[in-house]
Design a protein around this motif. Structure first.
Motif, short mmCIF file in Angstrom:
data_model
loop_
_atom_site.label_atom_id
_atom_site.label_comp_id
_atom_site.label_asym_id
_atom_site.label_seq_id
_atom_site.Cartn_x
_atom_site.Cartn_y
_atom_site.Cartn_z
N ASP A 188 8.83 1.22 1.72
CA ASP A 188 7.96 1.98 0.81
C ASP A 188 8.53 3.35 0.47
OD1 ASP A 188 6.10 0.00 0.79
OD2 ASP A 188 4.58 1.07 1.97
N ASN A 190 7.25 7.16 -0.34
CA ASN A 190 6.02 7.87 0.01
C ASN A 190 5.40 8.48 -1.24
OD1 ASN A 190 7.15 10.52 -0.34
ND2 ASN A 190 8.16 10.28 1.66
N CYS A 191 4.24 9.12 -1.09
CA CYS A 191 3.46 9.53 -2.27
C CYS A 191 4.19 10.57 -3.12
CB CYS A 191 2.09 10.03 -1.84
SG CYS A 191 2.14 11.28 -0.56
N LYS A 359 -1.97 14.50 2.61
CA LYS A 359 -1.25 13.23 2.78
C LYS A 359 -0.19 13.37 3.87
CE LYS A 359 -3.18 10.93 -0.57
NZ LYS A 359 -4.14 9.90 -0.17
N TYR A 360 0.07 12.28 4.56
CA TYR A 360 1.10 12.24 5.58
C TYR A 360 1.62 10.81 5.60
CZ TYR A 360 3.10 14.42 9.90
OH TYR A 360 3.90 14.99 10.85
N TYR A 361 2.47 10.50 6.53
CA TYR A 361 2.99 9.13 6.62
C TYR A 361 3.02 8.70 8.07
CZ TYR A 361 6.76 12.51 6.91
OH TYR A 361 7.48 13.63 7.22
N ALA A 396 11.51 12.63 0.38
CA ALA A 396 10.52 13.66 0.64
C ALA A 396 9.95 13.45 2.03
CB ALA A 396 9.39 13.58 -0.39
N TYR B 183 6.22 1.78 7.99
CA TYR B 183 6.26 3.09 7.32
C TYR B 183 5.37 3.03 6.09
CZ TYR B 183 7.90 7.18 4.74
OH TYR B 183 7.96 8.38 4.08
N TYR B 184 4.43 3.93 6.01
CA TYR B 184 3.61 4.02 4.80
C TYR B 184 2.93 5.38 4.73
CZ TYR B 184 0.07 2.57 8.25
OH TYR B 184 -0.72 2.48 9.36
N CYS B 185 2.48 5.72 3.54
CA CYS B 185 1.77 6.98 3.31
C CYS B 185 0.28 6.79 3.58
CB CYS B 185 1.92 7.38 1.84
SG CYS B 185 2.87 8.87 1.62
N GLY B 186 -0.38 7.86 3.97
CA GLY B 186 -1.82 7.77 4.19
C GLY B 186 -2.42 9.16 4.29
N ASP B 187 -3.70 9.22 4.67
CA ASP B 187 -4.37 10.51 4.80
C ASP B 187 -4.01 11.17 6.13
OD1 ASP B 187 -5.67 10.45 2.37
OD2 ASP B 187 -7.29 9.20 3.18
N LEU B 188 -3.71 12.44 6.03
CA LEU B 188 -3.35 13.21 7.22
C LEU B 188 -4.42 13.10 8.30
CD1 LEU B 188 -1.66 15.42 8.68
CD2 LEU B 188 -2.86 17.12 7.31
N LYS B 189 -5.66 13.23 7.87
CA LYS B 189 -6.78 13.23 8.83
C LYS B 189 -6.86 11.90 9.58
CE LYS B 189 -10.77 14.77 10.45
NZ LYS B 189 -10.69 15.67 11.59
N LEU B 191 -4.51 9.56 9.82
CA LEU B 191 -3.28 9.15 10.52
C LEU B 191 -3.11 9.88 11.84
CD1 LEU B 191 -0.68 8.81 7.62
CD2 LEU B 191 -1.42 7.01 9.18
N TRP B 197 3.54 14.68 13.85
CA TRP B 197 4.18 13.71 14.73
C TRP B 197 5.14 14.45 15.66
CZ3 TRP B 197 2.05 9.14 14.82
CH2 TRP B 197 1.50 8.59 13.65
#
Lengths: 584, 200
Positions: A188, A190-191, A359-361, A396, B183-189, B191, B197
């Motif tokens: 993937d 990322n955003c 956003k984070y990953y 990124a 591996y993927y993107c998501g919401d900080l809260k 995750l 990390w």
């Protein structure tokens, strides 16, 4: 796979493969699978898959000084340290000691390497792209160097074969400059990378695209070898992968070769000469020095594959002098050791992305974004300032420390702030094609010898006018793309003081392929023009560099050459049997 | 000395990490176990000052203090084993210089007796935060050593890095996932509940 300790000095082999890296592993696998009794020679120690990856499961706190390179490592591996990353504690043991393995620099050259079973296939960058006919035809069209004696259709089936065996993930784009591949599902973006991709497709009309890198990792299913399974997104690849998720000789090709029962692997074997028989006009074997005992030994075989790495294979040929070849085996043209190429990089841009703070990953992706070549492909992509093109790698990510940390002095608030992720950084790093130039060369220095009494290599090479002109565009376009995406604090860079040939660790071209023995060393099957049972299939054969990461191409050409060698071997065997019948 | 200015952006990209897993309790630390730490590089009085300084940066809260997770020992070993000889000399000189300055600043004859509030007063004057400029550096742009502000900021950065790469912080405080598997993107809260990390 155990290394043989029995006396093999009187054994007659069908084939000898020198080197166990990206190309040596493939030569060993293909020759053994075709039934040839094959001796594989490696100058360094054995590395057994998984067992010999001592740092694979270590966290930063498991090292006495974190992951930083120690002063002692930096002092002993001072040339390897020019990369800034290979000497770090988790992987420094896979890179050579520059004091023990010296070379000379008329002009600075960064020769980054590892002496062990698997070679650099253990520590490589894993990005895997095909060359296209735009690359194979460029020298001829532009009158640069010599023409490749092969075209895409000749090598395409071998790319297929290699890709299906090793596993490469990525996305096909149907581009003429970047042929489609046999790919496993892509990783993937990322955003923030998706945002850049969307903005680029809105703003540019010259065909430039952003995709996820094509990388030699298994992302679905399994692959042959020693229990090779899917990538776990730990991004500790350079330490050796306990899952065998990325391709290495150790996890993939050497076990396949070993499984045939036809491979004998001998470590600590420093090959320094190919033995040439003037009557047969063929090579009959190689001479080695045992790295530990310093004993000199000869091994005989009908076919020799040099896969020692571009510079080392050229060095072996240059040292293989005879009355027929006073300048080194196969060096009638004088091109052996010349036309060194690498990819020039350390140029690009970086910036900061706002608006993605929530956003984070998850996971540590061992891969980044890729922007395929978009210059000099016709129409509005053509540039008069330079020939050829470049691609970008990058990505990124959030920095591990919040920018708040710089605003707070001390105390409980600072302590809270350091636990939060920082801003989103994005960077684009260009990798550019280098033109072949005979003044970029390496040669043997017989005045400075290593501890085995062998001559050392002297390098005399640098990037030229075309590369320097290309760098301006590499920087400008990186800035332009990041600005168009609306990122802030965008800055271009061109690290002039870090720019030296070799640092891309894609050094190649020292025994180029060509149609004419007067101007090239190898023919269209990777055979030495004038000594046809010697094949060179590491980076030495490259007639031009493209801007794509080259390892996949070495594997495909090696598989093709091994197939050719095995066919020749069988034909000769049948011929000899027929001759014998005639006599009796 | 320093002043606020919009010219200079400070970076915190220093790439060091780590520490020992043993718990080290020293002086002001609230841990009861007192392990012996013999500095490898620092002079004993420097080590004592460093212990106080790092706990001003990262004092004990509901989370461990800097000394609770062996930050001084980390810094000492790091300078000893990682720094070049030249950088060691610069570090040593800057350390002595800074200790002299703080003694004079606070009118102390022996630095051993320095209190946290005195260290804070000195940091307020010399530690640079974002957008501040080092007057000492401006006056001596070619000075090869570290100015007082540069030295203090180096210690602050090393303290933070050492803290974040400690096993206890890395595994129990930050978001820790040795084998992510994807591996993927998501919401900080959702995750990591807003945390970084510990492995990157």
């Amino acid at each position: 796979m155990a290394t043989k300790t029995i006396d093999i000095s009187n054994e007659q082999f069908d084939a000898i493969v020198v080197g166990t890296g990206i190309s040596g592993g493939w030569a060993a696998k293909e020759l053994c699978e075709k039934g040839l009794k094959t001796l594989v020679l490696e100058r360094g120690r054995n590395i057994e898959h998984v067992k010999d990856y001592p740092t694979a499961h270590k966290d930063p706190w498991d090292f006495p000084n974190g992951e930083s390179a120690t002063r002692e490592t930096k002092e002993r591996k001072f040339k390897q340290h020019r990369t800034g990353y290979v000497t770090r504690e988790p992987n420094q043991h896979f890179f050579v000691d520059d004091i023990k393995h010296p070379y000379n620099e008329k002009r600075r050259f960064d020769w980054i390497r590892g002496y062990h079973v698997g070679g650099r296939s253990l520590m490589w960058g894993r990005q895997s792209y095909r060359l296209s006919d735009i690359d194979f035809e460029a020298n001829k069209k532009e009158g640069i160097g010599v023409d490749w004696p092969v075209r895409y259709k000749d090598i395409a089936p071998w790319y297929d074969k290699v890709e299906e065996f090793i596993g490469i993930s990525g996305e096909n784009l149907g581009l003429p400059q970047l042929p489609d591949q046999k790919l496993l599902k892509p990783m993937d973006l990322n955003c923030v990378e998706e945002h850049l991709k969307a903005r680029m497709s809105e703003e540019f009309d010259d065909g430039r695209l952003l995709t996820i890198g094509r990388t030699a990792h298994i992302t679905e299913g399994t692959k042959p070898g020693l229990g090779r399974v899917q990538c776990q997104y730990r991004n500790r690849c350079m330490r050796g992968c306990p899952y065998g998720a990325y391709f290495s000789s150790n996890s993939s090709t050497l076990p396949a070769a070993d499984a045939t029962g036809n491979m004998t692997l001998r470590t600590h074997s420093v090959v320094y000469e190919v033995i040439y028989d003037e009557t047969k006009q063929l090579a009959t074997g190689v001479r080695i020095i045992d790295a530990e005992t310093k004993e000199k030994i000869e091994f005989k075989a009908k076919v020799i594959f040099l896969c020692a790495s571009s510079m080392a294979s050229a060095s072996i040929l240059l040292q293989s002098k005879s009355s027929r070849f006073p300048k080194g085996l196969g060096n009638d043209s004088g091109e052996l050791g010349q036309n060194i190429m690498d990819h020039h990089f350390h140029v690009g841009a970086f910036g900061i992305a706002d608006g993605f703070e929530d956003k984070y990953y998850k996971g540590r992706r061992p891969n980044g974004l890729y922007i395929p070549r978009f210059r000099n492909l016709g129409g509005n992509t053509d540039k008069k300032e330079f020939l050829r093109g470049y691609g970008y790698q990058g990505g990124a990510s959030r920095s591990s420390i919040s920018e708040m940390v710089a605003e707070l002095k001390y105390g409980p608030k600072l302590k809270e702030a350091i636990l939060k992720p920082g801003e989103w950084n994005i960077s684009l790093l260009a990798f550019g094609e280098t033109l072949p130039d005979s003044s970029n060369r390496m040669y043997m220095n017989y005045d400075i010898k290593d501890e085995w009494g062998l001559p050392t290599i002297t390098f005399d090479a640098d990037f030229g006018k075309n590369e320097l002109a290309m760098r301006k565009d590499m920087k400008e376009q990186a800035v332009k793309m990041l600005e168009i995406a609306g990122f802030k604090n965008v800055e271009g860079y061109d690290l002039e003081n870090r720019r030296a040939m070799g640092l891309g660790i894609h050094e190649m071209g020292t025994a180029r392929m060509g149609r004419d023995p007067k101007t090239s060393v190898l023919n269209e099957h990777n055979q030495v023009h004038t000594c046809k049972n010697v094949y060179v299939t590491d980076g030495a054969f490259m007639t031009s560099s493209g801007c794509q990461n080259p390892s996949l191409t070495y594997m495909a050409f090696t598989a093709r050459a091994a197939h050719h060698a095995a066919e020749q071997f069988k034909k000769n065997l049948t011929q000899r049997k027929l001759n014998l019948k005639d006599i009796t | 000395m320093k002043r606020r200015d919009a010219i200079k952006r400070m970076g915190y990209a220093a790439g060091f990490v780590v520490i020992t897993p043993t718990i080290l309790g020293i002086l002001n630390s609230c841990t009861t176990e007192v392990a012996k730490w013999t500095p490898k590089f620092l002079m004993p009085e420097q080590a004592q000052f460093l212990i106080k300084l790092v706990n001003v940066f990262l004092p004990k809260t509901s989370l461990p203090s800097a000394t609770d997770v062996n930050v001084p020992e980390f810094i000492d070993r790091y300078v000893d084993e990682i720094f070049t000889i030249e950088d060691q000399q610069i570090f040593k000189a800057a350390f002595s210089n800074t200790m002299t300055k703080i003694s004079m600043h606070q009118g102390l004859e022996i630095l051993d007796e320095v209190e946290d509030f005195q260290i804070k007063a000195f940091l307020d004057e010399h530690l640079m935060v974002k957008d501040e400029v080092d007057i000492e550096r401006e006056a001596n742009p070619d000075f090869k050593g570290k100015t007082t502000s540069e030295f203090l900021n180096t210690i602050k950065t090393m303290t933070i890095q050492a803290y974040l790469t400690n096993e206890k912080i890395g595994e129990d405080v930050l978001a820790y996932e040795p084998i992510p598997g994807a591996y993927y993107c998501g919401d900080l809260k959702s995750l990591t509940d807003g945390k970084s990390w510990s492995l990157d």
